[in-house]
Design an enzyme around this catalytic site. Structure first.
Site, PDB file in Angstrom:
ATOM      1  CG  ASP A   1      -1.789   1.182   1.379  1.00  0.00           C
ATOM      2  OD1 ASP A   1      -1.878   1.967   0.424  1.00  0.00           O
ATOM      3  OD2 ASP A   1      -2.382   1.346   2.461  1.00  0.00           O
TER       4      ASP A   1
ATOM      5  CD  GLU B   1      -4.195   7.137   0.439  1.00  0.00           C
ATOM      6  OE1 GLU B   1      -5.341   6.688   0.326  1.00  0.00           O
ATOM      7  OE2 GLU B   1      -3.397   6.683   1.289  1.00  0.00           O
TER       8      GLU B   1
HETATM    9 CO    CO Z   1      -3.106   2.950   3.070  1.00  0.00          CO
HETATM   10 ZN    ZN Z   2      -3.266   3.122  -0.100  1.00  0.00          ZN
END
Ligand code: CO
Ligand code: ZN
Length: 328
Positions: free
Chosen positions: A161, A191
């Site tokens: 991720d 993010e």
């Molecule tokens: Co994440």
């Molecule tokens: Zn992510």
């Protein structure tokens, strides 16, 4: 793609400190993009094609991590988290600071159930014995240290991720021979602390369509009665999460592309979480979006697992999607 995935996941770049990973990505894409620029927040924006619909693809290049907020008189460093860091994944973890320092995370976890150990009860032990000889100070940032692991079909690493989304974008840019669109491959910052890089880069790009590339939690594991997302069954098309609704027209285009090319896919409705799509859809006067996800087990732990076939299928699908004209 495995050497690329290894290189990307073994780079340390927690939110706000994306310099290292950006340099790695620039090296990988510079011969394939028509134009590359970096905006004020550090988003890396690569364009390919011109004149058609503006399609923004976003994969975030930051990762979750920790930031030191206090070094005590014995040299132990307390920290706050950068992004969603789960305490139960931390004890015994090793961390690596952007300045090169390594440390281990400790806690008196035997005193209370692990689920009750909050991040603020934990500390990083760098071997220091006082603030004076501590190699880290308030404001220093670390990621989780864990080497890439190739299990054949399944791949494990910290920061899958969203380095796997980054890998998909890099590979798609290389595979895409021509496109009728103006495609922006955007590697976003921050993010994990609230889609901040996507917010500014989407404003700058001002796209007609936005696609966020990210991981999504696979629940095909023990103790889950109703399994919904599986490793190995293809990328997912997200209808909903806590941050955005997939535009039905965009989802339909992806379903058609998948069917036509016999690529497996999964339909996904998530009750939690959010991606860069949340920021893209609300920029300027609004943008139809969808999140295209690679299923991933153990998201936001130091050992996130994806299926290699899913990764390859995501590249194939995205490439096919970008080769054709689209009308909404
Ligand atoms: Co994440
Ligand atoms: Zn992510």
């Amino acid at each position: 793609m495995k050497p690329l995935i290894k290189k990307l996941t073994e780079t340390f770049s927690p939110s706000g400190y994306e310099n290292a990973i950006r340099e790695v990505i620039i090296e990988e894409i510079k011969d394939f993009a028509d134009e590359i620029r970096v905006d004020a927040l550090g988003n890396l924006i690569a364009r390919k094609g011109s004149g058609g619909k503006k399609i923004m693809l976003a994969a975030h290049m930051d990762e979750i991590g920790i930031m030191v907020n206090h070094v005590d008189e014995n040299g132990f460093a307390r920290f706050s988290s950068l992004g969603g860091v789960f305490p139960q994944t931390l004890v015994g973890s090793r961390v690596k600071f952007v300045n090169g320092t390594s440390g281990v995370i400790g806690a008196h976890f035997l005193k209370r159930p692990v689920r009750l150990v909050m991040n603020n009860k934990m500390y990083v032990d760098t071997g220091a014995t006082s603030p004076k000889n501590s190699p880290i100070q308030v404001g220093d940032v670390a990621g989780f240290e864990r080497p890439f692991l190739d299990l054949g079909k399944r791949l494990v690493a910290k920061s899958m991720d969203d380095r796997i989304g980054v890998a998909v974008l890099i590979e798609t840019l290389r595979e895409l021979k021509s496109t009728p669109h103006e495609v922006y491959f955007v590697f976003t910052v921050q993010e994990e602390v609230g889609v901040r890089g996507a917010t500014t880069s989407a404003y700058g790009v001002n796209p007609d369509i936005g696609i966020a590339l990210d991981v999504t939690g696979a629940d095909d594991v023990p103790e889950i009665d109703t399994k919904t997302i599986f490793l190995g069954k293809g990328p997912t098309f997200k209808f909903k999460d806590a941050g955005s609704l997939g535009d039905p027209r965009v989802i339909e285009l992806f379903i058609k592309t998948a069917r036509k090319n016999k690529i497996p896919y999964q339909r996904e409705v998530a009750t939690m979480g959010g991606t860069d799509a949340r920021a893209i859809q609300l920029t300027h006067a609004g943008v139809p979006v969808m999140t295209l996800s690679v299923p991933c087990r153990y998201v936001h732990s130091p050992s996130e697992m994806v299926d290699y076939g899913d990764v390859q299928n995501t590249v194939k699908l995205l490439t096919k999607f970008l080769e054709k004209k689209v009308e909404l």
